[in-house]
Motif scaffolding. Structure first.
Motif, PDB file in Angstrom:
ATOM      1  N   THR A   9      37.175  50.337  32.166  1.00  0.00           N
ATOM      2  CA  THR A   9      37.283  49.364  31.150  1.00  0.00           C
ATOM      3  C   THR A   9      37.374  49.969  29.674  1.00  0.00           C
ATOM      4  O   THR A   9      38.031  49.658  28.881  1.00  0.00           O
ATOM      5  N   LEU A  13      40.009  50.056  25.770  1.00  0.00           N
ATOM      6  CA  LEU A  13      39.792  49.919  24.339  1.00  0.00           C
ATOM      7  C   LEU A  13      40.510  50.683  23.382  1.00  0.00           C
ATOM      8  O   LEU A  13      40.827  50.298  22.258  1.00  0.00           O
TER       9      LEU A  13
ATOM     10  N   MET B   1      44.090  39.008  17.968  1.00  0.00           N
ATOM     11  CA  MET B   1      44.484  39.537  19.113  1.00  0.00           C
ATOM     12  C   MET B   1      43.922  40.771  19.682  1.00  0.00           C
ATOM     13  O   MET B   1      43.302  40.793  20.846  1.00  0.00           O
ATOM     14  N   TYR B   2      43.711  41.628  18.993  1.00  0.00           N
ATOM     15  CA  TYR B   2      42.851  42.862  19.148  1.00  0.00           C
ATOM     16  C   TYR B   2      41.544  42.627  19.432  1.00  0.00           C
ATOM     17  O   TYR B   2      40.942  42.982  20.374  1.00  0.00           O
ATOM     18  N   ILE B   3      40.975  41.824  18.397  1.00  0.00           N
ATOM     19  CA  ILE B   3      39.655  41.454  18.816  1.00  0.00           C
ATOM     20  C   ILE B   3      39.286  41.002  20.257  1.00  0.00           C
ATOM     21  O   ILE B   3      38.293  41.206  21.135  1.00  0.00           O
ATOM     22  N   ARG B   5      41.042  41.274  22.977  1.00  0.00           N
ATOM     23  CA  ARG B   5      40.948  42.291  23.827  1.00  0.00           C
ATOM     24  C   ARG B   5      39.855  43.192  23.781  1.00  0.00           C
ATOM     25  O   ARG B   5      39.231  43.295  24.839  1.00  0.00           O
ATOM     26  N   PHE B   6      39.409  43.541  22.701  1.00  0.00           N
ATOM     27  CA  PHE B   6      38.269  44.386  22.655  1.00  0.00           C
ATOM     28  C   PHE B   6      36.891  43.674  23.274  1.00  0.00           C
ATOM     29  O   PHE B   6      36.069  44.398  23.913  1.00  0.00           O
ATOM     30  N   THR B   9      36.932  43.592  27.028  1.00  0.00           N
ATOM     31  CA  THR B   9      36.903  44.582  27.710  1.00  0.00           C
ATOM     32  C   THR B   9      35.258  45.002  27.558  1.00  0.00           C
ATOM     33  O   THR B   9      34.810  45.401  28.643  1.00  0.00           O
ATOM     34  N   ALA B  10      35.006  45.118  26.358  1.00  0.00           N
ATOM     35  CA  ALA B  10      33.796  45.495  26.198  1.00  0.00           C
ATOM     36  C   ALA B  10      32.520  44.753  26.977  1.00  0.00           C
ATOM     37  O   ALA B  10      31.551  45.356  27.519  1.00  0.00           O
ATOM     38  N   GLN B  12      32.533  44.012  30.021  1.00  0.00           N
ATOM     39  CA  GLN B  12      32.544  44.643  31.101  1.00  0.00           C
ATOM     40  C   GLN B  12      31.564  45.913  31.179  1.00  0.00           C
ATOM     41  O   GLN B  12      31.231  46.652  32.209  1.00  0.00           O
ATOM     42  N   GLU B 133      28.840  43.695  23.807  1.00  0.00           N
ATOM     43  CA  GLU B 133      29.297  44.695  23.420  1.00  0.00           C
ATOM     44  C   GLU B 133      28.455  45.964  23.289  1.00  0.00           C
ATOM     45  O   GLU B 133      28.900  47.005  23.159  1.00  0.00           O
TER      46      GLU B 133
END
Lengths: 200, 200
Positions: A9, A13, B1-3, B5-6, B9-10, B12, B133
């Motif tokens: 994961t 990032l 968009m970035y946020i 994705r971050f 994934t965070a 998990q 997070e």
């Protein structure tokens, strides 16, 4: 088992490059870094853990994360009471930092000074080592150290960042002179922006 | 968009609970935290950025990450020159820390003292606020502060951790007395383990 999940994961990032399976880690690239931290976070947490958490998260959600996205950060990580983010250019990094601190002036007005969240931001740039988990290198360390030197509500940056942004940002940049940071043998010349909301 | 994705994934990174969509964040839970950091990391990075990176990563890959997995950490994050991990019990956290420092004794023998990587570890426990997070709260902050007080190659822990592990770990535990940390109004009673490899 845990490590596999963490690693799998964490890979996502890092920026888009990380999604190409052909990339050989670590990669080296030029980048500009901002380190954002809460002033006196430990004290605020002792005063009211829940309130501090929710205040911090609302600043993240409503101000910081949108600005990180707006200026196209390619790496973002949580540092507990703040974030570290990497941008392609020093100007993107510095503008993001300025927007965050200007945004905080409005958000903090009328709040109790004793429990109010105020950020410090450090900005540096240089050669970065990036892998699926994190970013590394001297200039990454410098951003974290600069943050501790920034005035509450303000921004501290290296001379290299200052040279690249002074004409574009349109704010008075103060020269703080040379500073020695812990475990760094050479001094760093530091420049700063102050904003109206600062407590210092 | 970035946020997006971050954040996606965070999510998990946090423990299994985070994979249940019904969970309402933030959650509160009891946990034990270790903060692992490299002694004089900034100096090592200046001496040789690439070598420091590769040495650090080999300690992570061959020693620390397997131990984090062995003791069942439910949260792990990179702090640049180290990690923060959360375990279910103080004994899991302390044993993981002891295994890491004992493992470092063998890995460091014969290395040049000037460029050798040595870790400090802080261990605390208590109520944690966890979201997709990161983890937050006073006892998380204490682990990070304890780490700075630990002897190079050793472990510093709170009295609450010491009381839960002193009989089980079978190592002499030294009482360092009360310490005041920055921005914390009450002192913390600190106990430590030292190991053969320590430089101090």
């Amino acid at each position: 088992m845990y490590i596999e999940r963490f690693t799998a994961t964490a890979r996502q990032l890092v920026d888009d490059v990380a999604n190409e399976p052909s990339v050989q880690y670590p990669i080296r690239r030029w980048g500009a870094i901002i380190a954002v931290d809460v002033v006196e976070y430990s004290r605020l947490t002792i005063v009211d853990e829940e309130q501090t958490y929710h205040q911090y998260k609302s600043h993240r959600r409503e101000l910081i994360d949108p600005k990180i996205a707006e200026f196209g950060a390619r790496f973002l990580k949580s540092t507990g009471d703040g974030i570290m983010a990497e941008f392609e250019t020093a100007l993107d990094a510095a503008r993001c930092a300025v927007h965050v601190q200007q945004g905080m002036v409005g958000r903090s007005s009328g709040e109790d000074a004793d429990t109010q969240i105020v950020f410090r931001i450090g900005v540096s740039c240089g050669r970065i080592i990036a892998d699926p988990e994190d970013i590394y290198g001297h200039d990454v360390n410098v951003a974290a150290r600069l943050q501790t030197l920034a005035p509450p509500g303000g921004i501290a940056m290296t001379e290299e960042v200052a040279d690249r942004v002074r004409d574009a940002v349109g704010l008075p940049l103060e020269d703080l002179g040379l500073h020695y940071f812990k475990n760094m043998c050479r001094p760093v010349r530091v420049f700063q922006y102050r904003f109206a909301a600062e407590a210092n």
